[in-house]
Design a protein around this motif. Sequence first.
Motif, mmCIF file in Angstrom:
data_model
loop_
_atom_site.group_PDB
_atom_site.id
_atom_site.type_symbol
_atom_site.label_atom_id
_atom_site.label_comp_id
_atom_site.label_asym_id
_atom_site.label_seq_id
_atom_site.Cartn_x
_atom_site.Cartn_y
_atom_site.Cartn_z
ATOM 1 N N VAL A 149 0.884 -1.305 -0.118
ATOM 2 C CA VAL A 149 -0.004 -0.084 0.081
ATOM 3 C C VAL A 149 0.770 1.294 0.027
ATOM 4 O O VAL A 149 0.601 2.137 -0.685
ATOM 5 C CB VAL A 149 -0.918 0.282 1.229
ATOM 6 N N ASP A 150 1.845 1.279 1.002
ATOM 7 C CA ASP A 150 2.612 2.636 0.972
ATOM 8 C C ASP A 150 3.746 2.726 -0.160
ATOM 9 O O ASP A 150 4.161 3.656 -0.571
ATOM 10 C CB ASP A 150 3.524 2.653 2.449
ATOM 11 N N GLY A 151 4.173 1.479 -0.504
ATOM 12 C CA GLY A 151 5.298 1.487 -1.757
ATOM 13 C C GLY A 151 4.606 1.914 -2.946
ATOM 14 O O GLY A 151 5.481 2.630 -3.667
ATOM 15 N N LEU A 152 3.476 1.935 -3.273
ATOM 16 C CA LEU A 152 2.802 2.507 -4.449
ATOM 17 C C LEU A 152 1.861 3.792 -4.136
ATOM 18 O O LEU A 152 1.392 4.191 -5.107
ATOM 19 C CB LEU A 152 1.956 1.491 -5.108
ATOM 20 N N ALA A 153 2.223 4.241 -2.840
ATOM 21 C CA ALA A 153 1.549 5.395 -2.718
ATOM 22 C C ALA A 153 0.145 5.570 -2.840
ATOM 23 O O ALA A 153 -0.425 6.710 -3.295
ATOM 24 C CB ALA A 153 2.224 6.727 -3.172
ATOM 25 N N THR A 154 -0.626 4.434 -2.436
ATOM 26 C CA THR A 154 -2.060 4.530 -2.764
ATOM 27 C C THR A 154 -2.793 5.686 -1.944
ATOM 28 O O THR A 154 -2.241 6.097 -0.815
ATOM 29 C CB THR A 154 -2.626 3.332 -2.341
ATOM 30 N N LEU A 155 -3.999 5.989 -2.414
ATOM 31 C CA LEU A 155 -4.763 6.908 -1.953
ATOM 32 C C LEU A 155 -5.012 6.536 -0.462
ATOM 33 O O LEU A 155 -5.577 5.647 -0.078
ATOM 34 C CB LEU A 155 -5.982 7.102 -2.508
ATOM 35 N N THR A 156 -4.727 7.343 0.511
ATOM 36 C CA THR A 156 -5.186 7.347 2.129
ATOM 37 C C THR A 156 -5.924 8.477 2.479
ATOM 38 O O THR A 156 -5.268 9.684 2.687
ATOM 39 C CB THR A 156 -3.570 7.343 2.758
ATOM 40 N N PRO A 157 -7.068 7.942 2.805
ATOM 41 C CA PRO A 157 -8.089 9.229 3.245
ATOM 42 C C PRO A 157 -7.627 9.923 4.572
ATOM 43 O O PRO A 157 -6.885 9.212 5.383
ATOM 44 C CB PRO A 157 -9.395 8.616 3.448
ATOM 45 N N THR A 158 -7.760 11.089 4.595
ATOM 46 C CA THR A 158 -7.224 11.991 5.839
ATOM 47 C C THR A 158 -8.294 12.209 6.878
ATOM 48 O O THR A 158 -8.020 12.699 8.133
ATOM 49 C CB THR A 158 -6.743 13.240 5.389
ATOM 50 N N ASN A 159 -9.466 11.970 6.203
ATOM 51 C CA ASN A 159 -10.615 12.137 7.289
ATOM 52 C C ASN A 159 -10.840 10.661 8.115
ATOM 53 O O ASN A 159 -11.128 9.880 7.556
ATOM 54 C CB ASN A 159 -11.869 12.361 6.446
ATOM 55 N N PRO A 160 -10.610 10.966 9.190
ATOM 56 C CA PRO A 160 -11.086 9.647 10.128
ATOM 57 C C PRO A 160 -12.208 9.001 9.996
ATOM 58 O O PRO A 160 -12.209 7.744 9.825
ATOM 59 C CB PRO A 160 -10.756 10.039 11.705
ATOM 60 N N GLY A 161 -13.292 9.885 9.879
ATOM 61 C CA GLY A 161 -14.616 9.093 9.446
ATOM 62 C C GLY A 161 -14.628 8.330 8.371
ATOM 63 O O GLY A 161 -15.582 7.430 8.142
ATOM 64 N N ALA A 162 -13.857 8.587 7.381
ATOM 65 C CA ALA A 162 -13.853 7.504 6.163
ATOM 66 C C ALA A 162 -13.619 6.211 6.299
ATOM 67 O O ALA A 162 -14.034 5.472 5.578
ATOM 68 C CB ALA A 162 -12.897 8.301 5.061
ATOM 69 N N TYR A 163 -12.980 5.877 7.482
ATOM 70 C CA TYR A 163 -12.477 4.550 7.879
ATOM 71 C C TYR A 163 -13.574 3.652 8.532
ATOM 72 O O TYR A 163 -13.586 2.617 8.420
ATOM 73 C CB TYR A 163 -11.497 4.464 8.597
ATOM 74 N N GLU A 164 -14.444 4.465 9.216
ATOM 75 C CA GLU A 164 -15.837 3.616 9.801
ATOM 76 C C GLU A 164 -16.528 2.863 8.949
ATOM 77 O O GLU A 164 -16.878 1.464 9.140
ATOM 78 C CB GLU A 164 -16.669 4.775 10.641
ATOM 79 N N PRO A 165 -17.137 3.285 7.852
ATOM 80 C CA PRO A 165 -17.792 2.447 6.894
ATOM 81 C C PRO A 165 -16.925 1.306 6.241
ATOM 82 O O PRO A 165 -17.407 0.461 6.035
ATOM 83 C CB PRO A 165 -18.151 3.315 5.712
ATOM 84 N N MET A 166 -15.425 1.446 6.004
ATOM 85 C CA MET A 166 -14.622 0.421 5.662
ATOM 86 C C MET A 166 -14.595 -0.719 6.633
ATOM 87 O O MET A 166 -14.641 -1.796 6.574
ATOM 88 C CB MET A 166 -13.330 0.895 5.330
ATOM 89 N N GLY A 167 -14.258 -0.114 7.944
ATOM 90 C CA GLY A 167 -14.274 -1.091 9.188
ATOM 91 C C GLY A 167 -15.612 -2.129 9.132
ATOM 92 O O GLY A 167 -15.416 -3.200 9.293
ATOM 93 N N GLU A 168 -16.993 -1.293 9.054
ATOM 94 C CA GLU A 168 -18.061 -1.872 9.147
ATOM 95 C C GLU A 168 -18.081 -2.954 8.120
ATOM 96 O O GLU A 168 -18.644 -4.386 8.200
ATOM 97 C CB GLU A 168 -19.162 -1.004 9.233
ATOM 98 N N ARG A 169 -17.624 -2.601 6.823
ATOM 99 C CA ARG A 169 -17.666 -3.623 5.521
ATOM 100 C C ARG A 169 -16.720 -4.749 5.803
ATOM 101 O O ARG A 169 -17.367 -5.848 5.794
ATOM 102 C CB ARG A 169 -17.452 -2.707 4.421
ATOM 103 N N MET A 170 -15.673 -4.373 6.376
ATOM 104 C CA MET A 170 -14.905 -5.301 6.535
ATOM 105 C C MET A 170 -15.169 -6.516 7.504
ATOM 106 O O MET A 170 -15.475 -7.904 7.525
ATOM 107 C CB MET A 170 -13.438 -5.288 7.003
ATOM 108 N N ALA A 171 -15.904 -6.123 8.401
ATOM 109 C CA ALA A 171 -16.239 -6.752 9.617
ATOM 110 C C ALA A 171 -17.761 -7.638 9.530
ATOM 111 O O ALA A 171 -17.913 -8.632 9.906
ATOM 112 C CB ALA A 171 -16.658 -6.083 11.012
ATOM 113 N N THR A 172 -18.535 -6.861 8.518
ATOM 114 C CA THR A 172 -19.693 -7.672 8.248
ATOM 115 C C THR A 172 -19.603 -8.391 6.958
ATOM 116 O O THR A 172 -20.325 -9.554 6.846
ATOM 117 C CB THR A 172 -20.920 -6.600 8.215
ATOM 118 N N LEU A 173 -19.124 -7.978 5.883
ATOM 119 C CA LEU A 173 -19.059 -8.376 4.517
ATOM 120 C C LEU A 173 -17.653 -9.424 4.403
ATOM 121 O O LEU A 173 -17.713 -10.590 3.486
ATOM 122 C CB LEU A 173 -19.325 -7.615 3.372
#
Length: 181
Positions: A149-173
């Motif tokens: 992820v870091d070696g290719l400098a992928t997009l990293t959201p700076t808004n902490p709130g952007a990660y909550e739906p990602m976490g829920e998706r990973m945890a549920t789906l």
Amino acid sequence: MPHISLPEGFPGIRSLAVYRPDTGAALYALAEALLRGDSSLSQADAELIAAFTSSQNDCTFCTCSHAAAARYLFGTDKEIVDAVIADYQTAPISEKMKTLLAIAQCVQQDARTVSDEIVANARLAGATDREIHDTVLIAATFCMFNRYVDGLATLTPTNPGAYEPMGERMATLGYVPPKYP
């Protein structure tokens, strides 16, 4: 700005899975097996090991997304995640989990430092061979994911709130590779 041309709208490893669906599918299958598969480690604990290892590697995307998944899975005990990332040795977790995180930290720093003594400490705290194995494999895998992820400098959201739906998706789906429209 990513080092290669990646599809827009897909942060972190998701963009890399869209860029290379063949390798993306294999990496997502590995994440699914390690973080949601058959193990005596709970899914919350597996995600915690992933988030902890990622934080040790200073990989913002993986730390934030897997910490969000762990928080979702821990539910009312979600503050455990931030306590572990801040200092696992003083976090309100079991001695067994502390010894497993010590193993993960050794793997992250230099896997050759996982000693007989540190494994014996984990066993004394109640860790099984399978839990020790899975901890080493989760930590090793996330070292690779973090560098990818870091070696290719992928997009990293700076808004902490952007990660909550990602976490829920990973945890549920779970870990399902994204589809490119």
